[in-house]
Design a protein around this motif. Structure first.
Motif, PDB file in Angstrom:
ATOM      1  N   PHE A 134       1.716   2.194  -3.487  1.00 30.92           N
ATOM      2  CA  PHE A 134       0.605   2.807  -4.215  1.00 30.92           C
ATOM      3  C   PHE A 134       0.331   4.223  -3.709  1.00 30.92           C
ATOM      4  CE2 PHE A 134      -0.163  -1.549  -5.508  1.00 30.92           C
ATOM      5  CZ  PHE A 134      -0.612  -1.396  -6.814  1.00 30.92           C
TER       6      PHE A 134
ATOM      7  N   TYR B 231      -8.380  -5.972  -8.003  1.00 32.42           N
ATOM      8  CA  TYR B 231      -6.995  -5.598  -8.286  1.00 32.42           C
ATOM      9  C   TYR B 231      -6.943  -4.143  -8.750  1.00 32.42           C
ATOM     10  CZ  TYR B 231      -4.838 -10.251  -7.979  1.00 32.42           C
ATOM     11  OH  TYR B 231      -4.335 -11.457  -7.540  1.00 32.42           O
TER      12      TYR B 231
ATOM     13  N   TRP C 121      -6.829  -0.851  -5.452  1.00 31.85           N
ATOM     14  CA  TRP C 121      -5.583  -0.094  -5.577  1.00 31.85           C
ATOM     15  C   TRP C 121      -5.809   1.269  -6.206  1.00 31.85           C
ATOM     16  CZ3 TRP C 121      -2.689  -1.564  -2.115  1.00 31.85           C
ATOM     17  CH2 TRP C 121      -2.348  -2.889  -1.873  1.00 31.85           C
TER      18      TRP C 121
ATOM     19  N   SER D 167      -4.577 -10.820  -0.512  1.00 32.09           N
ATOM     20  CA  SER D 167      -3.812 -10.174  -1.582  1.00 32.09           C
ATOM     21  C   SER D 167      -3.948 -10.841  -2.946  1.00 32.09           C
ATOM     22  CB  SER D 167      -2.324 -10.125  -1.199  1.00 32.09           C
ATOM     23  OG  SER D 167      -1.811 -11.416  -0.940  1.00 32.09           O
TER      24      SER D 167
ATOM     25  N   TYR E 295      -0.162  -2.478 -10.831  1.00 33.72           N
ATOM     26  CA  TYR E 295       0.235  -1.075 -10.853  1.00 33.72           C
ATOM     27  C   TYR E 295       0.005  -0.454 -12.232  1.00 33.72           C
ATOM     28  CZ  TYR E 295       2.888   3.168  -9.960  1.00 33.72           C
ATOM     29  OH  TYR E 295       3.250   4.484  -9.811  1.00 33.72           O
TER      30      TYR E 295
ATOM     31  N   PRO F 240       0.805  -1.228   0.000  1.00 29.64           N
ATOM     32  CA  PRO F 240       0.000   0.000   0.000  1.00 29.64           C
ATOM     33  C   PRO F 240       0.837   1.277   0.000  1.00 29.64           C
ATOM     34  CG  PRO F 240      -0.948  -1.593   1.524  1.00 29.64           C
ATOM     35  CD  PRO F 240       0.360  -2.166   1.056  1.00 29.64           C
TER      36      PRO F 240
ATOM     37  N   THR G 204      -6.689  -9.073  -4.605  1.00 30.87           N
ATOM     38  CA  THR G 204      -6.674  -8.005  -3.613  1.00 30.87           C
ATOM     39  C   THR G 204      -8.057  -7.844  -3.003  1.00 30.87           C
ATOM     40  OG1 THR G 204      -4.965  -6.854  -4.852  1.00 30.87           O
ATOM     41  CG2 THR G 204      -6.192  -5.564  -3.252  1.00 30.87           C
TER      42      THR G 204
ATOM     43  N   HIS H 282      -4.870   4.486  -4.217  1.00 30.18           N
ATOM     44  CA  HIS H 282      -3.903   5.311  -4.948  1.00 30.18           C
ATOM     45  C   HIS H 282      -4.247   6.802  -4.814  1.00 30.18           C
ATOM     46  CE1 HIS H 282      -2.374   6.865  -8.972  1.00 30.18           C
ATOM     47  NE2 HIS H 282      -1.309   6.162  -8.618  1.00 30.18           N
TER      48      HIS H 282
END
Length: 437
Positions: free
Chosen positions: A77, A203, A207, A263, A154, A74, A266, A211
């Motif tokens: 991100f 996912y 994130w 995870s 990502y 985390p 996620t 983010h």
């Protein structure tokens, strides 16, 4: 310290503009370093059991609460949100379009993948040709490519970073709340139906939502101790309730003994873990900024960031290679039984050896992390998006299954990202230089 190191450190320190947030670079480097050291510790290697991907977590459940500290993705991100918002706003001021901006981000993230995929393709082909068991080669390639799941996630977030920034600028905190709420609904559907596949949208959702705390950091919305403390409390209480009264396991890193993983895919728990972690690190921002005025510490931070993708992508190749060599040589004395006293005592030495091997790999392949300037005209928007899709699809499959099945090398998945980068313009081919008009 050697005088040359101190002189270079002072030179880098003096060349760094005051406007640069050194804490962002430090947290990025620290997060990846913690991940690397964590992988080297969690993965157990022994002469009898071979390579056990979740060895430490499976054999010692008392380590599961520690993952609340050592699962630091985390933070990456959070830093990514800060950096991507800064980068996209700079692109808007220069009137650089989305397609050109995304291609530049892909080059920075995707080009270091090329040698990793080619080396492992060659390794798998040669190993199978000389008679290695497909199951062993599959495990080795899958273990080495575990880091690519993060890169795939990502990249998905980078693709949506500009539109998410618009949502943040228009709706503020509500854009984050809505995203995490929707992720919770996805989790509910996935867990109730016992479908891991149904959880895959998280996912992106989890994130991309988290983010945006990086956007809040950049915009000064998390500059007060009070707000950071509130963020920590919301994260810690939310995570405690989800784990204590919900179906989620304690471990924030996948353990073979857990029926549900936080995870993979996620889960919404990762967003709450991230809030708690972000609250703590941002409360420490001012003392950290003062600490990073030390030329030596700042120079080390800069060095790590210069090769951070290579360092991250190759660290499990180093472990896989060393483990297979030692197992192949029947070097029982160098592979103590996991979790015994001698095993714990030798972990620092194990990490130092792996650090040396990884350092050699970084020295060889790090050049891919600094591509030549790209002066090509902006591509059509579909090209970097198609390249991103090809990269993400290939990486996601390989992180889960490796490059080999019982019939041999599964060529499509490693080749897909490579072909995607070439066909859709991430790789700059010779003889196609075209200056902007």
């Amino acid at each position: 310290m050697p005088r040359s190191f101190l002189a270079q450190a002072r030179k880098v320190d003096e060349a760094t503009p005051d406007s640069r947030s050194r804490e962002v670079d430090f947290l990025r480097a620290a997060a990846i370093t913690v991940v690397v050291l964590g992988h080297w510790t969690i993965i157990a290697v022994s002469a009898t059991g071979g390579i056990e991907p979740h060895g430490l977590l499976d054999q010692a459940r008392w380590t599961h609460p520690l993952t609340w500290v050592f699962q630091v993705m985390p933070i990456f991100f959070l830093v990514g949100g800060y950096s991507n918002a800064l980068s996209w706003r700079s692109a808007r001021r220069r009137q650089t379009g989305y397609a050109e901006w995304l291609r530049a981000r892909l080059r920075r993230l995707g080009l270091p993948l090329i040698p990793l995929l080619l080396v492992w393709l060659a390794t798998c082909v040669i190993a199978l040709a000389v008679g290695a068991e497909p199951a062993s080669v599959q495990l080795a390639s899958q273990m080495a490519l575990v880091p690519t799941w993060f890169l795939a996630a990502y990249l998905l977030v980078v693709i949506v970073a500009p539109p998410c920034l618009i949502l943040w600028e228009r709706w503020g905190w509500w854009s984050i709340i809505a995203g995490i709420g929707l992720a919770g609904i996805i989790d509910l559907i996935s867990i109730v139906t016992e479908s891991t596949l149904a959880g895959y949208p998280n996912y992106l959702l989890v994130w991309a939502s988290f983010h945006q705390f990086g956007y809040a950091w950049l915009d000064g919305r998390l500059s007060s101790i009070r707000r950071c403390l509130l963020l920590f409390v919301i994260g810690a209480v939310g995570l405690g309730l989800l784990v204590g009264f919900g179906p989620y396991p304690v471990s924030m890193i996948t353990a073979g003994t857990d029926t549900i993983s936080n995870s993979a895919p996620t889960r919404v728990t990762m967003a709450f873990l991230g809030m708690a972690q972000a609250g703590i690190v941002l409360m420490l921002q001012r003392p950290l900024a003062k600490l990073l005025r030390s030329p030596g510490l700042w120079f080390l931070t800069v060095l790590v960031n210069q090769r951070i993708m290579t360092w991250f992508l190759w660290h499990l190749t180093a472990l896989t290679a060393l483990a297979n060599v030692l197992i192949g040589l029947d070097a029982d004395a160098l592979l103590p039984t996991p979790l015994t006293g001698i095993w714990w005592l030798t972990r620092p030495l194990w990490a130092l050896v792996l650090l040396a091997i990884t350092g050699v790999l970084v020295a060889i392949f790090g050049r891919f992390e600094t591509p030549a300037p790209d002066d090509r005209p902006a591509p059509p928007m579909w090209m970097p998006i198609a390249a991103s899709a090809a990269i993400c699809a290939g990486l996601a499959i390989m992180a889960d299954t490796g490059m080999v099945n019982d019939r041999g090398v599964t060529w499509i998945w490693p080749v897909l990202p490579l072909v995607g980068m070439v066909a859709f313009g991430v790789v700059r081919l010779p003889g196609r230089r075209t200056a902007k008009s």
